[in-house]
Scaffold this motif. Sequence first.
Motif, PDB file in Angstrom:
ATOM      1  N   GLY A  12       0.812  -1.228   0.000  1.00  0.00           N
ATOM      2  CA  GLY A  12       0.000   0.000   0.000  1.00  0.00           C
ATOM      3  C   GLY A  12       0.840   1.272   0.000  1.00  0.00           C
ATOM      4  O   GLY A  12       0.564   2.204   0.761  1.00  0.00           O
ATOM      5  N   LEU A  13       1.861   1.317  -0.828  1.00  0.00           N
ATOM      6  CA  LEU A  13       2.753   2.485  -0.829  1.00  0.00           C
ATOM      7  C   LEU A  13       2.531   3.378  -2.049  1.00  0.00           C
ATOM      8  O   LEU A  13       3.358   4.245  -2.347  1.00  0.00           O
ATOM      9  N   THR A  14       1.396   3.162  -2.758  1.00  0.00           N
ATOM     10  CA  THR A  14       1.221   3.837  -4.053  1.00  0.00           C
ATOM     11  C   THR A  14       1.339   5.363  -3.982  1.00  0.00           C
ATOM     12  O   THR A  14       1.844   5.970  -4.899  1.00  0.00           O
ATOM     13  N   ASN A  15       0.880   5.979  -2.881  1.00  0.00           N
ATOM     14  CA  ASN A  15       1.041   7.449  -2.894  1.00  0.00           C
ATOM     15  C   ASN A  15       2.220   7.953  -2.067  1.00  0.00           C
ATOM     16  O   ASN A  15       2.249   9.097  -1.646  1.00  0.00           O
ATOM     17  N   LYS A  16       3.205   7.095  -1.884  1.00  0.00           N
ATOM     18  CA  LYS A  16       4.432   7.528  -1.198  1.00  0.00           C
ATOM     19  C   LYS A  16       5.500   7.881  -2.234  1.00  0.00           C
ATOM     20  O   LYS A  16       5.371   7.560  -3.415  1.00  0.00           O
ATOM     21  N   THR A  17       6.592   8.473  -1.735  1.00  0.00           N
ATOM     22  CA  THR A  17       7.758   8.715  -2.582  1.00  0.00           C
ATOM     23  C   THR A  17       8.923   7.901  -2.043  1.00  0.00           C
ATOM     24  O   THR A  17       9.218   7.942  -0.847  1.00  0.00           O
ATOM     25  N   LEU A  18       9.522   7.129  -2.941  1.00  0.00           N
ATOM     26  CA  LEU A  18      10.622   6.244  -2.530  1.00  0.00           C
ATOM     27  C   LEU A  18      11.893   6.615  -3.293  1.00  0.00           C
ATOM     28  O   LEU A  18      11.829   6.871  -4.505  1.00  0.00           O
ATOM     29  N   THR A 135      10.882   2.069   7.494  1.00  0.00           N
ATOM     30  CA  THR A 135       9.668   1.425   6.965  1.00  0.00           C
ATOM     31  C   THR A 135       9.993   0.403   5.877  1.00  0.00           C
ATOM     32  O   THR A 135       9.634  -0.768   5.987  1.00  0.00           O
ATOM     33  N   LEU A 136      10.725   0.832   4.836  1.00  0.00           N
ATOM     34  CA  LEU A 136      11.012  -0.077   3.714  1.00  0.00           C
ATOM     35  C   LEU A 136      11.951  -1.204   4.130  1.00  0.00           C
ATOM     36  O   LEU A 136      11.786  -2.356   3.721  1.00  0.00           O
ATOM     37  N   THR A 137      12.937  -0.848   4.945  1.00  0.00           N
ATOM     38  CA  THR A 137      13.904  -1.859   5.376  1.00  0.00           C
ATOM     39  C   THR A 137      13.174  -2.969   6.140  1.00  0.00           C
ATOM     40  O   THR A 137      13.418  -4.159   5.915  1.00  0.00           O
TER      41      THR A 137
END
Length: 413
Positions: A12-18, A135-137
Amino acid sequence: MTPLNNFINKYGLTNKTLILYSCYYDSEKSLASVNSNFYYITGLNIPNLLVVYTQNKHHFIYKNTNGWDDDHSILRPLYNLYGKKTIIYTPENLPILAEHFPKKILTLNNFSELALSFKTEHTKISKNFLTDTQTLTNLASNSRKFKSKKELSNIVKATQYTVRGFRTMLSEFKKKKLNTSYKVVNYIKCFWGNNNIFSLAYNPICTSGSSNSILHSNQYHYKFKSNELVLLDMACKYNNYCSDITRTFPVNGKFTPEQKIIYNIVLDINTFAIKTVKPGMDWFNLQNKCLLRLYNSLENINLFTKVKRNYDKKIKLAALLMKHSLGHTIGIDVHDIPVNDFKENMVITIEPGIYFEAHLYNNSNINTKELKKYFSIGGIRIEDIILIGSKNAKNLSPLAKTTYGIEKLMNNY
Ligand code: GLY
Ligand code: MN
Ligand code: MN
């Protein structure tokens, strides 16, 4: 769907910036070692690469080496996975993209390494944005503990090639006079190369006699003597996934009675651990069961002085001879994400060993007269790759490991 989109949708990360950074690589100085979570999320094993995901789009920024490296073939997997028409930007494009970033960006925990490849750009980014490295890690690391079908098939393939390399080497060992570590390791490397496998899972360990007690020796000058045992711990990668196998074998193709005694004790722990490990159990528990069994076996051959000992003392004494842990998880990294409890779809190694070192002579619990009989063996380890199933475990490395099986391979009978 691309690996990156898969990951973004799943969590559910579609509106995040990575911003994901692979690793720094300078062909004159280092070996490229792409961050494992980066590979897991993007499917890309490409150094000096930055992947930016923002406003539902991904962008790739690569630091071109201007002909010093083969950029074209380095970037091929990117086109294969993300489409032939993918545009690859240069570092100057990062600040332009960053104009539209929100205040908070998600990154991996190797974000600061960015400064090595993209110095100016990194300074700007770190000044202007809040970076969340956790979060991603955490998402990637937790997910990596459980292998998907595709990941498992890569580990199985890496293990199959590793097993074949060992088998071919063992059956040719005498004929080809593979009488040094260098020759053994290179024989297997060549075998893999002929099968288009060019990545090793780790620096191979190939020692003989007393050197077998050096756990991670990276020397290849050892000349084998006829009555010695060779310890070979060597594996390849397949699609970036590792195998990890160890076998110990006699230089002249025949185990001596003393070598057989110690070998069979290690083999018994190896097979016991594989039979015993199951979901719900934990490493600590399994390891202690194995150490207690090891203690009892070594007591049976009178390696310890005849004294009554409690459980803790027994475990400690066994651990003195098996000075490393029983195994570890395996995947993109040879020592993959650590776990405490075994669960279905985890892949681990089981690698008991016994090592004889000079300090044992100074230990009052050791029967030095018996130790002398075995001391020149140096060390024995037997390591297999194991998949944890729903009820029990499955050995993925079908390579001979009884003394008879090894002798049979080496003497072609
Ligand atoms: N090859 C390294 C290990 O067995 O853990
Ligand atoms: Mn291992
Ligand atoms: Mn190993």
